[in-house]
Design a protein around this motif. Structure first.
Motif, short mmCIF file in Angstrom:
data_model
loop_
_atom_site.label_atom_id
_atom_site.label_comp_id
_atom_site.label_asym_id
_atom_site.label_seq_id
_atom_site.Cartn_x
_atom_site.Cartn_y
_atom_site.Cartn_z
N THR A 143 41.59 4.94 84.10
CA THR A 143 41.46 5.42 85.47
C THR A 143 41.13 4.30 86.44
OG1 THR A 143 39.14 6.02 85.05
CG2 THR A 143 40.79 7.74 84.77
N ASP A 144 40.55 3.22 85.93
CA ASP A 144 40.21 2.08 86.80
C ASP A 144 41.44 1.30 87.26
OD1 ASP A 144 37.53 2.57 86.89
OD2 ASP A 144 36.98 1.12 85.34
N ALA A 147 42.28 1.10 90.96
CA ALA A 147 41.36 0.45 91.91
C ALA A 147 42.13 -0.33 92.97
CB ALA A 147 40.38 -0.45 91.18
N ILE A 150 43.88 2.01 95.32
CA ILE A 150 42.97 2.61 96.29
C ILE A 150 42.69 1.63 97.42
CG2 ILE A 150 40.60 3.42 96.64
CD1 ILE A 150 40.70 4.56 93.80
N ALA A 361 32.11 4.32 94.17
CA ALA A 361 33.48 3.99 93.76
C ALA A 361 34.05 5.05 92.83
CB ALA A 361 33.50 2.62 93.09
N LYS A 365 37.28 7.28 93.57
CA LYS A 365 38.40 7.26 92.62
C LYS A 365 38.88 8.66 92.31
CE LYS A 365 37.48 6.23 88.33
NZ LYS A 365 37.16 5.44 87.11
N TYR A 368 40.52 10.22 95.42
CA TYR A 368 41.84 9.62 95.67
C TYR A 368 42.88 10.17 94.70
CZ TYR A 368 45.68 6.33 95.64
OH TYR A 368 46.93 5.79 95.67
N LEU A 369 42.54 10.23 93.41
CA LEU A 369 43.48 10.75 92.43
C LEU A 369 43.81 12.21 92.71
CD1 LEU A 369 42.15 9.07 89.15
CD2 LEU A 369 44.35 8.66 90.26
#
Length: 415
Positions: A143-144, A147, A150, A361, A365, A368-369
Protein backbone atom coordinates in the motif's frame (compact mmCIF):
# COMPACT_ATOMS: atom_id res chain seq x y z
CA UNK A 1 -6.25 -23.24 -25.08
CA UNK A 2 -9.04 -25.07 -26.91
CA UNK A 3 -12.09 -26.49 -25.10
CA UNK A 4 -10.92 -29.98 -26.07
CA UNK A 5 -7.54 -29.41 -24.40
CA UNK A 6 -9.25 -28.15 -21.25
CA UNK A 7 -11.52 -31.20 -21.24
CA UNK A 8 -8.48 -33.49 -21.48
CA UNK A 9 -6.79 -31.71 -18.56
CA UNK A 10 -9.91 -32.00 -16.41
CA UNK A 11 -10.35 -35.66 -17.33
CA UNK A 12 -6.70 -36.43 -16.48
CA UNK A 13 -7.04 -34.60 -13.16
CA UNK A 14 -10.21 -36.53 -12.29
CA UNK A 15 -8.64 -39.83 -13.27
CA UNK A 16 -5.53 -39.20 -11.14
CA UNK A 17 -7.53 -37.79 -8.21
CA UNK A 18 -5.98 -34.32 -8.54
CA UNK A 19 -8.17 -31.55 -7.07
CA UNK A 20 -8.79 -28.35 -9.00
CA UNK A 21 -7.64 -25.97 -6.27
CA UNK A 22 -5.25 -26.09 -3.33
CA UNK A 23 -1.43 -26.20 -3.26
CA UNK A 24 -1.29 -29.46 -5.25
CA UNK A 25 -4.35 -28.78 -7.38
CA UNK A 26 -4.60 -28.57 -11.14
CA UNK A 27 -4.76 -24.77 -11.20
CA UNK A 28 -1.60 -24.42 -9.07
CA UNK A 29 0.23 -26.96 -11.24
CA UNK A 30 -0.80 -25.16 -14.41
CA UNK A 31 0.30 -21.84 -12.91
CA UNK A 32 3.68 -23.37 -12.06
CA UNK A 33 4.05 -24.84 -15.56
CA UNK A 34 3.14 -21.57 -17.28
CA UNK A 35 5.51 -19.48 -15.14
CA UNK A 36 8.41 -21.91 -15.63
CA UNK A 37 7.75 -22.11 -19.37
CA UNK A 38 7.75 -18.30 -19.56
CA UNK A 39 11.01 -18.12 -17.56
CA UNK A 40 12.67 -20.61 -19.91
CA UNK A 41 11.49 -18.54 -22.89
CA UNK A 42 12.96 -15.40 -21.28
CA UNK A 43 16.31 -17.14 -20.78
CA UNK A 44 16.30 -18.39 -24.37
CA UNK A 45 15.71 -14.85 -25.58
CA UNK A 46 18.52 -13.61 -23.31
CA UNK A 47 21.03 -16.19 -24.55
CA UNK A 48 19.98 -16.02 -28.19
CA UNK A 49 19.69 -19.78 -28.82
CA UNK A 50 17.46 -22.73 -27.95
CA UNK A 51 18.48 -25.48 -25.48
CA UNK A 52 20.95 -27.95 -26.99
CA UNK A 53 21.35 -25.75 -30.07
CA UNK A 54 24.93 -25.94 -31.43
CA UNK A 55 24.69 -22.21 -32.04
CA UNK A 56 25.44 -21.78 -28.36
CA UNK A 57 28.88 -23.35 -28.57
CA UNK A 58 31.52 -20.74 -27.89
CA UNK A 59 28.91 -18.05 -27.21
CA UNK A 60 30.47 -17.20 -23.86
CA UNK A 61 27.32 -17.90 -21.89
CA UNK A 62 25.05 -20.89 -21.30
CA UNK A 63 22.34 -22.30 -19.05
CA UNK A 64 23.43 -23.08 -15.52
CA UNK A 65 20.65 -25.01 -13.82
CA UNK A 66 18.00 -23.33 -11.69
CA UNK A 67 17.04 -22.43 -8.15
CA UNK A 68 13.75 -22.90 -6.33
CA UNK A 69 11.56 -20.00 -5.30
CA UNK A 70 8.08 -19.81 -3.78
CA UNK A 71 5.86 -17.08 -5.17
CA UNK A 72 2.37 -16.01 -4.17
CA UNK A 73 -0.10 -16.20 -7.05
CA UNK A 74 -3.85 -15.99 -7.46
CA UNK A 75 -3.81 -19.80 -7.23
CA UNK A 76 -1.99 -19.69 -3.89
CA UNK A 77 1.71 -20.25 -3.11
CA UNK A 78 3.55 -21.95 -5.98
CA UNK A 79 7.10 -23.35 -5.95
CA UNK A 80 8.83 -22.57 -9.25
CA UNK A 81 12.27 -23.30 -10.67
CA UNK A 82 13.96 -20.11 -11.88
CA UNK A 83 16.65 -20.78 -14.53
CA UNK A 84 20.13 -19.24 -14.33
CA UNK A 85 22.84 -18.45 -16.85
CA UNK A 86 26.53 -19.08 -16.26
CA UNK A 87 27.49 -15.40 -16.61
CA UNK A 88 24.91 -14.36 -13.99
CA UNK A 89 23.55 -11.68 -16.32
CA UNK A 90 20.02 -13.07 -16.72
CA UNK A 91 17.37 -10.79 -15.18
CA UNK A 92 13.93 -12.48 -15.43
CA UNK A 93 10.94 -10.21 -15.89
CA UNK A 94 7.95 -12.39 -15.05
CA UNK A 95 9.42 -13.22 -11.63
CA UNK A 96 12.09 -10.62 -11.03
CA UNK A 97 14.86 -11.06 -8.49
CA UNK A 98 13.48 -10.39 -5.02
CA UNK A 99 9.90 -10.60 -6.27
CA UNK A 100 7.62 -12.86 -4.24
CA UNK A 101 4.27 -12.10 -5.83
CA UNK A 102 3.01 -12.48 -9.38
CA UNK A 103 -0.28 -11.81 -11.10
CA UNK A 104 -2.75 -9.45 -9.48
CA UNK A 105 -1.82 -9.96 -5.81
CA UNK A 106 -0.60 -6.36 -5.33
CA UNK A 107 -3.68 -4.99 -7.06
CA UNK A 108 -5.89 -7.20 -4.91
CA UNK A 109 -4.24 -5.97 -1.71
CA UNK A 110 -4.73 -2.34 -2.81
CA UNK A 111 -8.34 -3.03 -3.77
CA UNK A 112 -9.17 -4.69 -0.46
CA UNK A 113 -7.41 -1.92 1.47
CA UNK A 114 -9.29 0.74 -0.50
CA UNK A 115 -12.56 -0.93 0.49
CA UNK A 116 -11.76 -0.40 4.15
CA UNK A 117 -10.43 -3.84 5.07
CA UNK A 118 -7.82 -3.78 7.82
CA UNK A 119 -4.41 -5.42 7.49
CA UNK A 120 -5.64 -8.37 9.56
CA UNK A 121 -8.76 -8.68 7.39
CA UNK A 122 -6.64 -8.78 4.24
CA UNK A 123 -4.31 -11.40 5.73
CA UNK A 124 -7.24 -13.61 6.69
CA UNK A 125 -8.96 -13.15 3.32
CA UNK A 126 -5.89 -14.09 1.26
CA UNK A 127 -5.16 -17.07 3.51
CA UNK A 128 -8.74 -18.32 3.42
CA UNK A 129 -9.48 -17.84 -0.27
CA UNK A 130 -6.06 -18.27 -1.89
CA UNK A 131 -4.02 -20.09 0.74
CA UNK A 132 -1.51 -17.24 0.57
CA UNK A 133 0.43 -16.28 3.69
CA UNK A 134 0.96 -12.54 3.53
CA UNK A 135 2.59 -10.63 6.39
CA UNK A 136 1.36 -7.32 7.78
CA UNK A 137 4.62 -5.67 6.75
CA UNK A 138 4.16 -6.89 3.17
CA UNK A 139 0.66 -5.41 3.02
CA UNK A 140 2.06 -2.14 4.33
CA UNK A 141 4.80 -2.20 1.67
CA UNK A 142 2.26 -2.87 -1.08
CA UNK A 143 0.00 0.00 0.00
CA UNK A 144 2.98 2.32 0.50
CA UNK A 145 3.72 2.18 -3.23
CA UNK A 146 1.04 4.85 -3.71
CA UNK A 147 3.02 7.37 -1.64
CA UNK A 148 4.56 9.00 -4.72
CA UNK A 149 1.18 8.90 -6.45
CA UNK A 150 -0.41 10.71 -3.51
CA UNK A 151 2.31 13.38 -3.55
CA UNK A 152 1.78 13.93 -7.27
CA UNK A 153 -1.99 14.14 -6.74
CA UNK A 154 -1.68 16.56 -3.82
CA UNK A 155 0.58 18.88 -5.85
CA UNK A 156 -1.01 18.59 -9.32
CA UNK A 157 -1.86 21.81 -11.19
CA UNK A 158 -5.45 23.00 -10.77
CA UNK A 159 -7.91 25.12 -12.74
CA UNK A 160 -7.48 28.90 -12.58
CA UNK A 161 -11.11 29.48 -11.58
CA UNK A 162 -13.54 27.32 -9.65
CA UNK A 163 -17.08 28.73 -9.50
CA UNK A 164 -17.74 26.86 -6.25
CA UNK A 165 -15.50 25.22 -3.66
CA UNK A 166 -16.84 23.09 -0.82
CA UNK A 167 -14.81 22.48 2.31
CA UNK A 168 -15.91 19.53 4.43
CA UNK A 169 -14.37 17.38 7.15
CA UNK A 170 -14.29 13.77 8.30
CA UNK A 171 -13.50 12.94 11.91
CA UNK A 172 -10.59 10.52 12.38
CA UNK A 173 -8.46 9.30 15.28
CA UNK A 174 -4.65 9.48 15.12
CA UNK A 175 -2.23 7.87 17.57
CA UNK A 176 0.67 10.15 18.44
CA UNK A 177 3.00 10.18 21.43
CA UNK A 178 1.29 7.23 23.11
CA UNK A 179 -2.22 8.71 22.98
CA UNK A 180 -5.03 8.86 20.45
CA UNK A 181 -6.27 12.29 19.35
CA UNK A 182 -9.43 13.25 17.48
CA UNK A 183 -8.63 15.16 14.32
CA UNK A 184 -10.37 16.39 11.20
CA UNK A 185 -9.46 15.28 7.71
CA UNK A 186 -10.48 18.25 5.57
CA UNK A 187 -11.50 17.63 1.96
CA UNK A 188 -11.54 20.56 -0.45
CA UNK A 189 -13.85 19.86 -3.38
CA UNK A 190 -13.89 22.18 -6.39
CA UNK A 191 -16.63 22.49 -9.02
CA UNK A 192 -15.12 23.38 -12.38
CA UNK A 193 -16.65 25.46 -15.17
CA UNK A 194 -18.34 22.39 -16.65
CA UNK A 195 -19.94 21.46 -13.33
CA UNK A 196 -17.67 18.52 -12.47
CA UNK A 197 -16.60 18.07 -8.85
CA UNK A 198 -12.98 17.22 -8.04
CA UNK A 199 -11.32 16.57 -4.70
CA UNK A 200 -8.47 19.09 -4.78
CA UNK A 201 -6.68 17.67 -1.75
CA UNK A 202 -6.82 16.31 1.79
CA UNK A 203 -5.37 18.09 4.81
CA UNK A 204 -5.21 16.89 8.42
CA UNK A 205 -4.63 19.21 11.33
CA UNK A 206 -4.91 18.65 15.08
CA UNK A 207 -6.22 22.15 15.68
CA UNK A 208 -7.92 24.48 13.23
CA UNK A 209 -7.11 28.16 12.97
CA UNK A 210 -6.35 31.01 10.60
CA UNK A 211 -2.73 29.93 10.18
CA UNK A 212 -3.66 26.38 9.17
CA UNK A 213 -6.31 27.51 6.71
CA UNK A 214 -4.09 30.18 5.21
CA UNK A 215 -1.47 27.50 4.51
CA UNK A 216 -4.10 25.26 2.86
CA UNK A 217 -5.57 28.00 0.67
CA UNK A 218 -2.14 29.42 -0.23
CA UNK A 219 -1.16 25.95 -1.39
CA UNK A 220 -4.23 25.84 -3.63
CA UNK A 221 -3.39 29.30 -4.98
CA UNK A 222 0.18 28.20 -5.68
CA UNK A 223 -1.20 25.26 -7.64
CA UNK A 224 -2.98 27.68 -9.95
CA UNK A 225 -6.30 28.67 -8.36
CA UNK A 226 -6.42 32.44 -8.80
CA UNK A 227 -10.14 33.00 -8.16
CA UNK A 228 -13.13 31.30 -6.52
CA UNK A 229 -16.64 32.73 -6.71
CA UNK A 230 -18.27 30.95 -3.76
CA UNK A 231 -16.64 29.02 -0.92
CA UNK A 232 -19.21 26.88 0.85
CA UNK A 233 -18.04 25.84 4.33
CA UNK A 234 -19.18 25.26 7.89
CA UNK A 235 -17.95 28.21 9.97
CA UNK A 236 -14.56 26.67 10.75
CA UNK A 237 -12.33 28.79 12.99
CA UNK A 238 -10.16 31.16 10.96
CA UNK A 239 -11.37 29.90 7.58
CA UNK A 240 -13.34 33.00 6.59
CA UNK A 241 -10.36 35.24 7.27
CA UNK A 242 -8.04 32.96 5.28
CA UNK A 243 -10.47 32.92 2.32
CA UNK A 244 -10.67 36.70 2.20
CA UNK A 245 -6.88 36.92 2.35
CA UNK A 246 -6.32 34.40 -0.46
CA UNK A 247 -9.27 35.24 -2.74
CA UNK A 248 -10.46 38.74 -1.72
CA UNK A 249 -13.48 38.70 -4.03
CA UNK A 250 -14.79 35.25 -3.01
CA UNK A 251 -18.18 35.00 -1.31
CA UNK A 252 -17.98 32.97 1.91
CA UNK A 253 -21.18 30.98 2.23
CA UNK A 254 -22.16 28.92 5.28
CA UNK A 255 -23.21 25.44 4.19
CA UNK A 256 -26.98 25.52 4.64
CA UNK A 257 -27.26 21.75 4.88
CA UNK A 258 -24.78 21.68 7.76
CA UNK A 259 -26.50 24.65 9.38
CA UNK A 260 -29.83 22.82 9.39
CA UNK A 261 -28.21 19.64 10.69
CA UNK A 262 -26.50 21.55 13.50
CA UNK A 263 -29.91 22.80 14.61
CA UNK A 264 -31.18 19.28 15.15
CA UNK A 265 -28.44 18.61 17.67
CA UNK A 266 -30.50 20.71 20.10
CA UNK A 267 -33.95 19.39 19.18
CA UNK A 268 -35.74 16.40 20.69
CA UNK A 269 -36.84 13.65 18.34
CA UNK A 270 -40.53 14.38 18.88
CA UNK A 271 -40.15 18.01 17.74
CA UNK A 272 -37.95 17.41 14.70
CA UNK A 273 -40.71 17.48 12.11
CA UNK A 274 -42.16 20.70 13.55
CA UNK A 275 -38.73 22.36 13.64
CA UNK A 276 -37.87 21.20 10.11
CA UNK A 277 -41.10 22.79 8.88
CA UNK A 278 -40.27 26.02 10.73
CA UNK A 279 -36.71 26.13 9.36
CA UNK A 280 -37.66 25.82 5.70
CA UNK A 281 -39.07 29.37 5.34
CA UNK A 282 -35.68 30.73 6.45
CA UNK A 283 -33.51 29.15 3.76
CA UNK A 284 -36.20 29.32 1.04
CA UNK A 285 -36.99 33.00 1.73
CA UNK A 286 -37.08 35.32 -1.28
CA UNK A 287 -34.82 37.87 0.42
CA UNK A 288 -33.12 38.78 3.71
CA UNK A 289 -36.16 40.57 5.16
CA UNK A 290 -38.33 37.49 4.65
CA UNK A 291 -35.65 35.28 6.17
CA UNK A 292 -35.38 37.52 9.24
CA UNK A 293 -39.15 37.35 9.66
CA UNK A 294 -38.99 33.54 9.46
CA UNK A 295 -36.16 33.50 12.00
CA UNK A 296 -38.20 35.71 14.32
CA UNK A 297 -41.09 33.25 14.04
CA UNK A 298 -38.72 30.38 14.85
CA UNK A 299 -37.41 32.29 17.86
CA UNK A 300 -40.96 32.97 19.05
CA UNK A 301 -42.10 29.35 18.71
CA UNK A 302 -38.98 27.49 19.86
CA UNK A 303 -36.59 30.04 21.40
CA UNK A 304 -37.38 29.23 25.03
CA UNK A 305 -37.24 25.49 24.44
CA UNK A 306 -34.20 25.36 22.15
CA UNK A 307 -32.01 28.46 22.67
CA UNK A 308 -28.98 26.54 21.36
CA UNK A 309 -30.70 26.14 17.98
CA UNK A 310 -31.45 29.86 17.77
CA UNK A 311 -27.82 30.64 18.67
CA UNK A 312 -26.66 28.46 15.73
CA UNK A 313 -28.56 30.71 13.31
CA UNK A 314 -27.52 33.96 14.97
CA UNK A 315 -23.82 33.08 14.87
CA UNK A 316 -23.98 31.95 11.24
CA UNK A 317 -26.28 34.72 10.00
CA UNK A 318 -23.62 37.04 8.43
CA UNK A 319 -22.30 34.20 6.28
CA UNK A 320 -25.74 32.70 5.62
CA UNK A 321 -27.23 35.90 4.19
CA UNK A 322 -25.30 35.80 0.86
CA UNK A 323 -27.25 32.62 0.05
CA UNK A 324 -30.46 34.66 -0.11
CA UNK A 325 -29.09 36.95 -2.82
CA UNK A 326 -28.57 34.08 -5.27
CA UNK A 327 -30.89 32.92 -8.01
CA UNK A 328 -33.01 29.90 -7.02
CA UNK A 329 -31.17 27.67 -9.53
CA UNK A 330 -27.86 28.60 -7.90
CA UNK A 331 -29.25 28.16 -4.39
CA UNK A 332 -30.27 24.61 -5.24
CA UNK A 333 -26.77 23.73 -6.40
CA UNK A 334 -25.19 25.15 -3.25
CA UNK A 335 -27.72 23.64 -0.87
CA UNK A 336 -28.06 20.23 -2.49
CA UNK A 337 -24.67 18.65 -1.90
CA UNK A 338 -25.83 15.06 -2.47
CA UNK A 339 -22.75 14.05 -4.46
CA UNK A 340 -20.42 15.32 -1.72
CA UNK A 341 -22.53 13.73 1.02
CA UNK A 342 -22.46 10.43 -0.89
CA UNK A 343 -18.69 10.67 -1.24
CA UNK A 344 -18.27 11.36 2.47
CA UNK A 345 -20.62 8.51 3.39
CA UNK A 346 -18.46 6.07 1.42
CA UNK A 347 -15.27 7.41 2.98
CA UNK A 348 -16.77 7.15 6.48
CA UNK A 349 -17.39 3.46 5.84
CA UNK A 350 -13.65 3.04 5.27
CA UNK A 351 -12.76 4.92 8.46
CA UNK A 352 -15.18 3.14 10.79
CA UNK A 353 -13.33 -0.19 10.45
CA UNK A 354 -10.30 1.33 12.16
CA UNK A 355 -10.28 2.45 15.76
CA UNK A 356 -7.40 4.80 14.91
CA UNK A 357 -4.56 5.41 12.46
CA UNK A 358 -0.85 5.23 13.34
CA UNK A 359 -0.14 8.52 11.54
CA UNK A 360 -1.62 11.28 9.39
CA UNK A 361 0.05 9.71 6.35
CA UNK A 362 -1.74 6.39 6.99
CA UNK A 363 -5.10 8.15 7.16
CA UNK A 364 -4.46 10.11 3.97
CA UNK A 365 -3.33 6.90 2.23
CA UNK A 366 -6.62 5.15 3.01
CA UNK A 367 -8.74 8.16 2.05
CA UNK A 368 -6.82 8.59 -1.21
CA UNK A 369 -7.20 4.92 -2.15
CA UNK A 370 -10.89 5.19 -1.32
CA UNK A 371 -11.23 8.26 -3.54
CA UNK A 372 -9.34 6.53 -6.33
CA UNK A 373 -11.75 3.60 -6.20
CA UNK A 374 -14.94 5.67 -6.14
CA UNK A 375 -16.09 6.52 -9.66
CA UNK A 376 -18.32 9.48 -10.38
CA UNK A 377 -21.38 9.99 -12.54
CA UNK A 378 -21.89 12.92 -14.87
CA UNK A 379 -25.47 14.21 -15.22
CA UNK A 380 -26.02 16.97 -17.74
CA UNK A 381 -28.73 19.60 -17.66
CA UNK A 382 -31.15 17.44 -19.64
CA UNK A 383 -30.87 14.54 -17.18
CA UNK A 384 -28.89 12.20 -19.44
CA UNK A 385 -26.38 10.08 -17.51
CA UNK A 386 -23.07 8.69 -18.66
CA UNK A 387 -20.02 7.38 -16.87
CA UNK A 388 -17.40 10.08 -16.46
CA UNK A 389 -15.56 8.94 -13.35
CA UNK A 390 -12.25 10.22 -14.67
CA UNK A 391 -13.62 13.75 -14.55
CA UNK A 392 -15.30 13.62 -11.18
CA UNK A 393 -19.01 13.81 -10.44
CA UNK A 394 -21.34 16.08 -12.36
CA UNK A 395 -23.78 18.62 -10.93
CA UNK A 396 -27.47 18.34 -11.72
CA UNK A 397 -28.95 21.57 -13.09
CA UNK A 398 -25.49 23.04 -13.67
CA UNK A 399 -26.33 24.93 -16.88
CA UNK A 400 -29.01 26.96 -15.11
CA UNK A 401 -26.67 27.59 -12.18
CA UNK A 402 -23.85 28.62 -14.54
CA UNK A 403 -26.10 31.21 -16.16
CA UNK A 404 -26.95 32.58 -12.72
CA UNK A 405 -23.25 32.67 -11.79
CA UNK A 406 -22.31 34.58 -14.93
CA UNK A 407 -24.88 37.28 -14.08
CA UNK A 408 -24.17 37.38 -10.34
CA UNK A 409 -20.37 37.51 -10.84
CA UNK A 410 -19.92 39.37 -14.17
CA UNK A 411 -16.54 39.06 -15.88
CA UNK A 412 -15.10 36.51 -13.47
CA UNK A 413 -15.86 33.28 -15.32
CA UNK A 414 -13.43 32.30 -18.13
CA UNK A 415 -16.20 31.53 -20.61
Amino acid sequence: MTPEAIDRLLADAEESGTPLDGPDGLIARMTKAVIERALQAELTDHLGYQPYDPAGNGSGNSRNGSYGKTVTTMAGPVRVEVPRDRAGAFEPKIVAKGQRRVGQIDEMVLSLYARGMTTRDIQDHLAEVYGASVSASLISQVTDVVADEITAWQTRPLEEVYPIIYIDALRIRIREGGKVDNRAAHLVIGVDIEGFKHVLGIWIEASEGASFWLNVLTELANRGVRDVLIVCCDGLTGLGEAIRTTWPHATVQTCVLHLVRNCFKFVTYDDRKKVAKALKPIYTAVNEDAAEAALAALRHDFGNRYPGMIAVWERAWPEFVPFLRFDMALRKVIYTTNAIESLNAQLRKLIKNRSHFPSDAAAIKLLYLGLRRISGRHIDGEGLACTRGERGTGTYGWKRALNALSITFPGRLPL
